[in-house]
Design a protein around this motif. Structure first.
Motif, PDB file in Angstrom:
ATOM      1  N   GLY A 314       0.710  -1.328  -0.120  1.00 44.47           N
ATOM      2  CA  GLY A 314      -0.010  -0.181  -0.109  1.00 44.47           C
ATOM      3  C   GLY A 314       0.831   1.285  -0.111  1.00 44.47           C
ATOM      4  O   GLY A 314       0.818   2.203  -1.012  1.00 44.47           O
ATOM      5  N   LEU A 315       1.953   1.344   0.895  1.00 47.75           N
ATOM      6  CA  LEU A 315       2.321   2.627   1.065  1.00 47.75           C
ATOM      7  C   LEU A 315       3.661   2.811  -0.286  1.00 47.75           C
ATOM      8  O   LEU A 315       3.783   3.777  -0.580  1.00 47.75           O
ATOM      9  N   TYR A 316       3.927   1.491  -0.477  1.00 48.88           N
ATOM     10  CA  TYR A 316       4.787   1.616  -1.668  1.00 48.88           C
ATOM     11  C   TYR A 316       4.058   2.252  -2.910  1.00 48.88           C
ATOM     12  O   TYR A 316       4.357   3.171  -3.599  1.00 48.88           O
ATOM     13  N   MET A 317       2.868   1.676  -2.982  1.00 48.46           N
ATOM     14  CA  MET A 317       2.102   2.392  -4.176  1.00 48.46           C
ATOM     15  C   MET A 317       1.726   3.673  -3.944  1.00 48.46           C
ATOM     16  O   MET A 317       1.782   4.438  -5.198  1.00 48.46           O
ATOM     17  N   ALA A 318       1.420   4.016  -3.032  1.00 52.71           N
ATOM     18  CA  ALA A 318       0.985   5.708  -2.754  1.00 52.71           C
ATOM     19  C   ALA A 318       2.182   6.320  -2.932  1.00 52.71           C
ATOM     20  O   ALA A 318       2.153   7.321  -3.594  1.00 52.71           O
ATOM     21  N   HIS A 325       3.584  12.387 -10.305  1.00 55.88           N
ATOM     22  CA  HIS A 325       2.938  13.592 -10.132  1.00 55.88           C
ATOM     23  C   HIS A 325       4.129  14.634  -9.941  1.00 55.88           C
ATOM     24  O   HIS A 325       3.493  15.697  -9.948  1.00 55.88           O
ATOM     25  N   GLY A 326       5.181  14.232  -9.642  1.00 54.41           N
ATOM     26  CA  GLY A 326       6.043  15.199  -9.314  1.00 54.41           C
ATOM     27  C   GLY A 326       6.339  15.722  -8.059  1.00 54.41           C
ATOM     28  O   GLY A 326       6.946  16.619  -7.586  1.00 54.41           O
ATOM     29  N   GLY A 327       5.695  14.806  -7.081  1.00 59.10           N
ATOM     30  CA  GLY A 327       5.580  15.295  -5.767  1.00 59.10           C
ATOM     31  C   GLY A 327       6.264  14.200  -4.792  1.00 59.10           C
ATOM     32  O   GLY A 327       7.251  13.670  -5.354  1.00 59.10           O
ATOM     33  N   SER A 328       6.307  14.259  -3.611  1.00 56.53           N
ATOM     34  CA  SER A 328       6.910  13.421  -2.437  1.00 56.53           C
ATOM     35  C   SER A 328       5.949  12.969  -1.297  1.00 56.53           C
ATOM     36  O   SER A 328       4.888  13.616  -1.211  1.00 56.53           O
ATOM     37  N   LEU A 329       6.250  12.032  -1.012  1.00 60.13           N
ATOM     38  CA  LEU A 329       5.358  11.286   0.159  1.00 60.13           C
ATOM     39  C   LEU A 329       6.429  10.862   1.151  1.00 60.13           C
ATOM     40  O   LEU A 329       7.408  10.286   1.152  1.00 60.13           O
ATOM     41  N   SER A 330       6.199  11.455   2.616  1.00 57.83           N
ATOM     42  CA  SER A 330       7.175  11.090   3.639  1.00 57.83           C
ATOM     43  C   SER A 330       6.337  10.738   4.929  1.00 57.83           C
ATOM     44  O   SER A 330       5.342  11.079   5.075  1.00 57.83           O
ATOM     45  N   ALA A 331       7.048  10.301   6.062  1.00 60.18           N
ATOM     46  CA  ALA A 331       6.482   9.943   7.169  1.00 60.18           C
ATOM     47  C   ALA A 331       7.315  10.398   8.428  1.00 60.18           C
ATOM     48  O   ALA A 331       8.523  10.426   8.160  1.00 60.18           O
ATOM     49  N   GLU A 340       2.524  10.866  11.380  1.00 59.67           N
ATOM     50  CA  GLU A 340       2.197  11.989  10.204  1.00 59.67           C
ATOM     51  C   GLU A 340       2.646  11.575   8.898  1.00 59.67           C
ATOM     52  O   GLU A 340       3.860  11.375   8.740  1.00 59.67           O
ATOM     53  N   PHE A 341       1.732  11.487   7.784  1.00 67.25           N
ATOM     54  CA  PHE A 341       2.331  11.001   6.495  1.00 67.25           C
ATOM     55  C   PHE A 341       1.890  12.440   5.577  1.00 67.25           C
ATOM     56  O   PHE A 341       0.658  12.779   5.598  1.00 67.25           O
ATOM     57  N   ARG A 342       2.919  12.980   5.069  1.00 67.67           N
ATOM     58  CA  ARG A 342       2.621  14.140   4.167  1.00 67.67           C
ATOM     59  C   ARG A 342       2.831  13.920   2.859  1.00 67.67           C
ATOM     60  O   ARG A 342       3.986  13.302   2.333  1.00 67.67           O
ATOM     61  N   ILE A 343       1.846  14.207   2.001  1.00 68.18           N
ATOM     62  CA  ILE A 343       1.968  14.176   0.442  1.00 68.18           C
ATOM     63  C   ILE A 343       2.104  15.837   0.390  1.00 68.18           C
ATOM     64  O   ILE A 343       1.339  16.897   0.711  1.00 68.18           O
ATOM     65  N   TRP A 344       3.348  16.123  -0.615  1.00 64.60           N
ATOM     66  CA  TRP A 344       3.541  17.224  -1.066  1.00 64.60           C
ATOM     67  C   TRP A 344       3.456  17.299  -2.792  1.00 64.60           C
ATOM     68  O   TRP A 344       3.923  16.339  -3.147  1.00 64.60           O
ATOM     69  N   LEU A 345       2.727  18.106  -3.417  1.00 65.90           N
ATOM     70  CA  LEU A 345       2.510  18.459  -4.754  1.00 65.90           C
ATOM     71  C   LEU A 345       2.837  19.821  -5.289  1.00 65.90           C
ATOM     72  O   LEU A 345       2.510  20.647  -4.460  1.00 65.90           O
ATOM     73  N   PRO A 346       3.552  19.721  -6.263  1.00 68.38           N
ATOM     74  CA  PRO A 346       4.091  21.067  -6.930  1.00 68.38           C
ATOM     75  C   PRO A 346       3.172  21.648  -7.630  1.00 68.38           C
ATOM     76  O   PRO A 346       3.246  21.856  -8.769  1.00 68.38           O
TER      77      PRO A 346
END
Length: 369
Positions: A314-318, A325-331, A340-346
């Motif tokens: 799941g997290l690998y796919m996310a 999309h050019g963004g990042s996902l961190s925990a 806290e899981f953070r999606i950042w999108l440009p």
């Protein structure tokens, strides 16, 4: 007009210093007259080696047709960009972009062909990995969905005597399965995965509505889900199905790994560094600190997941969906408690034009029109 033999020393020095592979072919002789250092290192040839002619022949692909069209007045043939493969001296063929320009004399007659070559090996390898990932992901999801699909169809066929509420639940399950199977076909195909982020689909979504919709669906499993939005634009351009699925994965993860009375927050706001950020925040026990760096690895399952079903995908796919999309996902673990899981999108904060019909509905309930 200049050839490699009469290049100004300053021009030759510039070509030697640039990082891209530069070359010049003398058209009357149709032979390489110049390779800079980067080109020699990239292909393993020197300009004075007979074997370098194989490289020249590849660079001169379709030259007669190109010269004929240019002579007929087609100015687009002067500068050409194409993708192909070029031979390395070791026999391997390298995927490359070739940007070439016809160099003419004072009378306008092409006397040389010069250009640059850019190695595409990394892009090709990434595309292959994306296709492999999409195929694996599709298989991992399709197998259990097919089991559910077959079981619910049998229940519908044999449930004529069941009460109305039960038959409605069968219908709702069937629609949910159909939606997931459609997403596998339309979104998680290798071609679709490869296109996300490079050939942006003409879709937009209201970020506040997206968070609200994900939260509403999640409240069937966890009543305490709060949505906090601050300064979000009216619309953002992205792949709505992909962003929804990513948020659903993170929310599902928070629900599975926290107690039933734990509050979960979905936060949407403009990021300090620019762009948009979505936060999925809980007040549980958090992630074991020594495992934070591994939670996005394929098939990784933490030490606290023994009694929780899952495949570790799941997290690998996310993260994969966010990155294309050019963004990042961190925990991270919160100082007080929880994760806290953070999606950042440009994505710009300026509102855009909605390309989706106003009547569209992404809810999965059977009452949705």
């Amino acid at each position: 007009m200049s050839t490699a033999n009469d290049l100004d020393p300053r021009h030759r020095q510039l070509l030697e210093l640039v990082g891209e592979a530069c070359w010049i072919i003398d058209l009357p002789a149709q032979r390489l007259s110049y390779l800079n250092r980067a080109a020699a290192l990239q292909f393993g040839y020197r300009v004075d080696q007979p074997a370098a002619q194989a490289l020249a022949d590849s660079l001169l692909h379709d030259l007669p047709q190109r010269l004929a069209r240019y002579a007929a007045g087609d100015a687009s043939r002067r500068c050409v960009l194409r993708q192909t493969e070029l031979p390395h001296r070791d026999g391997q063929r390298m995927p490359v972009d070739i940007e070439s320009t016809l160099v003419t004399d004072a009378a306008g007659v092409p006397r040389a062909l010069m250009g640059v070559v850019r190695d595409r090996s990394a892009q090709v390898a990434l595309a292959a990995e994306q296709k492999k990932f999409a195929s694996m992901l599709s298989h991992e999801f399709r197998t259990p969905l097919s089991t559910i699909d077959g079981a619910i169809q049998r229940l519908e066929m044999t449930g004529a005597r069941h009460d109305e509420a039960t038959r409605k639940r069968y219908t709702k399950i069937q629609r949910a399965v159909d939606r997931l199977l459609a997403m596998l076909d339309e979104y998680l195909s290798p071609e679709r995965m490869a296109s996300i982020g490079r050939q942006r689909q003409p879709d937009e979504v209201a970020p506040a509505a997206l968070l609200a919709s994900v939260a509403e669906q999640g409240r069937a499993r966890r009543a305490q889900i709060r949505v906090l939005c601050d300064g979000l634009p009216a619309w953002m351009r992205c792949d709505p199905a992909g962003m929804r699925l990513t948020l659903e994965i993170l929310l599902d993860n928070a629900i599975k790994y926290t107690a039933a009375d734990t509050v979960i927050e979905l936060v949407g706001k403009m990021a300090r560094e620019g762009g948009i950020e979505f936060l999925v925040r809980d007040r549980g026990v958090g992630v074991p600190p020594e495992q934070l760096s591994r939670v996005f690895e394929k098939a990784f399952r933490g030490s606290n997941s023994a009694a929780i079903p899952g495949s570790g995908l799941g997290l690998y796919m996310a993260r994969a969906m966010v990155e294309v999309h050019g963004g990042s996902l961190s925990a991270l673990n919160l100082s007080e408690s929880g994760a806290e899981f953070r999606i950042w999108l440009p994505i710009s904060g300026r509102a855009g034009k909605s390309l989706a019909p106003e009547s569209s509905n992404i809810d999965n309930s059977p009452d949705a029109s």
